[in-house]
Design a protein around this motif. Structure first.
Motif, PDB file in Angstrom:
ATOM      1  N   THR A 114       0.920  -1.033   0.252  1.00 38.27           N
ATOM      2  CA  THR A 114      -0.198   0.331   0.197  1.00 38.27           C
ATOM      3  C   THR A 114       0.765   1.483   0.025  1.00 38.27           C
ATOM      4  N   GLN A 115       0.809   2.215  -0.827  1.00 40.98           N
ATOM      5  CA  GLN A 115       1.896   3.924  -0.538  1.00 40.98           C
ATOM      6  C   GLN A 115       1.390   4.426   0.005  1.00 40.98           C
ATOM      7  N   VAL A 116       1.964   4.858   1.208  1.00 44.52           N
ATOM      8  CA  VAL A 116       1.788   6.161   1.581  1.00 44.52           C
ATOM      9  C   VAL A 116       2.974   6.874   1.397  1.00 44.52           C
ATOM     10  N   THR A 117       2.611   8.091   0.666  1.00 48.70           N
ATOM     11  CA  THR A 117       3.478   9.299   0.540  1.00 48.70           C
ATOM     12  C   THR A 117       2.986  10.593   0.914  1.00 48.70           C
ATOM     13  N   VAL A 118       3.992  11.064   1.498  1.00 45.84           N
ATOM     14  CA  VAL A 118       4.148  12.330   2.828  1.00 45.84           C
ATOM     15  C   VAL A 118       4.147  13.713   1.802  1.00 45.84           C
ATOM     16  N   SER A 119       3.502  14.488   2.130  1.00 46.04           N
ATOM     17  CA  SER A 119       3.771  15.644   0.958  1.00 46.04           C
ATOM     18  C   SER A 119       4.332  16.465   2.008  1.00 46.04           C
ATOM     19  N   SER A 120       5.713  17.889   1.698  1.00 40.39           N
ATOM     20  CA  SER A 120       6.034  18.195   2.385  1.00 40.39           C
ATOM     21  C   SER A 120       5.691  19.543   2.789  1.00 40.39           C
TER      22      SER A 120
END
Length: 120
Positions: A114-120
């Motif tokens: 499962t994809q986890v994307t954390v934006s800054s």
């Protein structure tokens, strides 16, 4: 082999939280180690956390200690990864795993990720 299905990934801002779930079908014995790995683009897959199904003993990678918590619900045959204080470097595909014998990679079952994307 155990079948594993992850859920709970998504897009979150830095500092936010996500909880990943991993539903297991099949019998999970007390000696099993359930875990979460992750793989970021261009990087090797790394172990994030593991939990012993019977004893609840846990292991965490240094990079996530104090921020991530692994837990399990025996009645639901489900493993969770609570991720707090997320950082952009936590961005990766997260995979649930089941080890019937600790450290025996040849016996390991994997979820689809499962994809986890954390934006800054």
């Amino acid at each position: 082999q155990v079948q594993l299905v992850e859920s709970g990934g998504g897009l979150v801002q830095a500092g936010g939280s996500l909880r990943l779930s991993c539903a297991a079908s099949g019998r999970i014995f007390s000696n099993y180690w359930m875990g979460w790995f992750r793989q970021a683009p261009g990087k090797e897959r790394e172990l994030v956390a593991q939990i012993n199904w019977g004893l609840s003993s846990t292991y965490y990678a240094d990079s996530v200690k104090g921020r991530f918590t692994i837990s399990r619900d025996n009645a639901k045959n489900t493993v969770y990864l609570q991720m707090n204080s997320l950082k952009p470097e936590d961005t990766a595909v997260y995979y649930c795993t089941a080890d019937p014998v600790a450290g025996r990679e040849t016996l390991r079952s994997w979820g689809q990720g499962t994809q986890v994307t954390v934006s800054s």
